[in-house]
Design an enzyme around this catalytic site. Structure first.
Site, PDB file in Angstrom:
ATOM      1  N   SER A 181      -4.237  -6.448  -9.960  1.00  0.00           N
ATOM      2  CA  SER A 181      -4.306  -7.900  -9.769  1.00  0.00           C
ATOM      3  C   SER A 181      -4.480  -8.660 -11.077  1.00  0.00           C
ATOM      4  CB  SER A 181      -5.447  -8.249  -8.810  1.00  0.00           C
ATOM      5  OG  SER A 181      -5.179  -7.695  -7.538  1.00  0.00           O
ATOM      6  N   HIS A 238       1.235  -7.087  -6.644  1.00  0.00           N
ATOM      7  CA  HIS A 238       1.444  -5.635  -6.674  1.00  0.00           C
ATOM      8  C   HIS A 238       1.424  -5.151  -5.235  1.00  0.00           C
ATOM      9  CE1 HIS A 238      -2.764  -5.040  -5.613  1.00  0.00           C
ATOM     10  NE2 HIS A 238      -3.072  -5.914  -6.553  1.00  0.00           N
ATOM     11  N   ARG A 250     -19.930  10.076 -19.617  1.00  0.00           N
ATOM     12  CA  ARG A 250     -19.803   8.607 -19.634  1.00  0.00           C
ATOM     13  C   ARG A 250     -20.932   7.927 -18.868  1.00  0.00           C
ATOM     14  NH1 ARG A 250     -14.534   6.771 -16.356  1.00  0.00           N
ATOM     15  NH2 ARG A 250     -15.771   4.915 -15.951  1.00  0.00           N
TER      16      ARG A 250
END
Length: 514
Positions: A64, A445, A187
């Site tokens: 988006s 999309h 991470r």
């Protein structure tokens, strides 16, 4: 009183892609008499909303943010990942003045070059190919002490997939005859974004002090030990990589530190710990004065060097409207409000002169399959009123349903979402025609047209890389052009409004007035 305006309306049906196959296709399965009739009887075409056509890597699904930036810019806007891929391939990257400057300064002072980042082929926050290029850049420019601090992924990649990446870098350093992987950590610690400073502190100590909970001779051995402790890549605890006789890689004043993540949100916290003099997230055991380089700008208020500053977009659709004294309205639900404002305006937060905004609250439900129509009825009511008000030259509206309900993976709910949209489109099209306006219906999309993954048989909750529809409703006699993409929409609107297209917009009109 001013003359009533006949608006040019753009309706973006978020996540509403086009797919021929009927299986697991919520858009095909839904009863959509209105969209079916428009597709059958009005000028229409299919346009690309993914991959290179929107500035993403080849065949990568659209999203988006990217979609709305391209829609509003009227030109292909290259995303950081693609821009870096292209610059590395063309060797422009290896002459980047900020990167080369930091390496050269450290080398001439006999200091180390530290490179850190998410070592992943995921392409969401970083890409290991970019990190490899940075290692090559440092080596080519004669740096002797090159230390790689690898943050491990397992979120945008399979949970245990770091070994091949670490091997690749260990082989590279062996071939170069200098440099090494100096630390590994998941991470979860290094890339927090929710002010969980206790996590970030573990990564900071590992980097600055070369101290961690664990130590290993090689990166692969360190990873295998983590797996034996039942830690997946994302959660690998701070591990110092240092064989017998190797100097430690603790950071010193004057060292260069290059952060190779290109996405900002999970890069900010650890960057602030290094850069901000008044940092108070945790008490830093060692404050080190490194030459810190951000690959991209993680935040405007972080004052340190940026290798790739943000490209500002001049003459986006919104700005061009304002320059031509036109009035415009942006309207959506909470979920996509930022997309029709900030992203459609090319990353500009403030509204332009003559730009009004209406925000409709999205329903407060745990997941949108519980209320697939979302707030579409209220959104349509406000949109129809705006169309009939005579106030606006152009209106940009986003209906989030196809995307937000598509993400749940619940087929029945996605069908209901699409059916709700059909009623909305009916009301909007009638309102536009009643005032002599023009309407373009498209999507940013795909999503809802593919609700099951044929490869795994599991629910397909992601976006697709399929084309999206573009339909014209209005009184002009127009002919559709094939082969369009999202960045052709703004020029199409300007052309239908009889306005000049600014030279910065390289997109082409997709409906030619006959």
């Amino acid at each position: 009183m001013s003359v009533s305006k006949k608006p040019m309306v753009l309706v973006i049906l978020d996540g509403y892609g086009y797919r021929e196959e009927q299986q697991d296709n919520a858009i095909f399965s839904a009863k959509t008499p209105v969209m079916d009739a428009l597709w059958a009887n009005r000028p229409h075409t299919l346009i690309d909303a993914s991959g290179l056509e929107v500035g993403l890597p080849d065949r990568q699904m659209g999203n988006s943010e990217v979609g709305h930036v391209n829609l509003g810019a009227g030109r292909i806007v290259y995303q950081d990942l693609t821009r870096l891929d292209v610059e590395i391939k063309d060797r422009v990257f290896f002459a980047n003045p900020v990167l080369t400057g930091a390496v050269d300064k450290a080398k001439s002072a006999g200091k180390a070059v530290h490179i850190m980042g998410l070592l992943s082929a995921g392409g969401v926050h970083s890409h290991e190919d970019h990190i490899m290029a940075m290692v090559e850049l440092a080596a080519e420019r004669g740096a002797e002490k090159i230390y790689l601090h690898a943050f491990l992924d397992g979120r945008d990649t399979p949970p245990r997939s770091a070994e091949s990446s670490l091997k690749k870098f260990e082989e590279k350093f062996a071939a170069l005859g200098k440099g090494r992987v100096a630390s590994i950590i998941g991470r979860y610690y290094a890339m927090d974004r929710d002010n969980r400073w206790d996590r970030v502190e573990k990564a900071y100590d590992l980097l600055t002090l070369a101290q961690g909970e664990f130590q290993a001779d090689t990166a692969v051995a360190g990873l295998q030990a983590a797996y034996a402790r039942d830690e997946n890549d994302e959660f690998v605890k701070a591990t110092v990589i240092r064989a017998e006789g190797q100097p430690d890689a603790a950071m010193e004043d004057g060292d260069a530190l290059i952060f190779m993540n290109f996405r900002a949100d999970r890069a900010r916290e650890i960057t602030r710990a290094f850069v901000n003099a008044d940092f108070d997230g945790f008490a830093r055991k060692k404050v080190v004065n490194v030459d810190f380089v951000m690959l991209t700008e993680y935040a405007a208020d972080i004052k340190t060097a940026v290798a790739y500053p943000p490209a500002s977009l001049v003459n986006t659709f919104g700005e061009w409207m304002a320059k031509n004294d036109k009035t415009q309205l942006r309207i959506s639900e909470t979920e996509k409000y930022a997309h029709v404002t900030f992203f459609f305006n090319g990353g500009v937060e403030e509204s332009f002169k003559g730009e009004d905004r209406i925000l409709i609250n999205s329903p407060k439900v745990a997941t949108y399959d519980l209320q697939p129509e979302m707030s579409s009825a209220e959104l349509t009511e406000k949109l129809v009123a705006a169309i009939k008000s005579g106030k606006y030259d152009t209106i940009i509206c986003n209906y989030p349903n196809g995307d937000m309900v598509g993400h749940t993976g619940v087929m029945e709910a996605a069908v209901k979402a699409v059916e709700a949209l059909d009623h909305c489109v009916d009301e909007v099209a009638k309102a536009v025609e009643s005032v002599g306006g023009q309407l373009l219906i498209t999507a940013d999309h795909g999503n809802a047209e593919q609700m099951r993954d044929p490869a795994t048989g599991q629910a397909h909750t992601a976006h697709t890389n399929l084309p999206v529809p573009l339909i014209y409703v209005g009184d002009k006699n127009v002919k559709a052009v094939e082969g369009g993409k999202l960045s052709d929409i703004a020029p199409t609107m300007l052309s239908l409004m009889g306005m000049e297209i600014p030279q910065e917009m390289t997109g082409k009109p997709l409906f030619i007035v006959e």
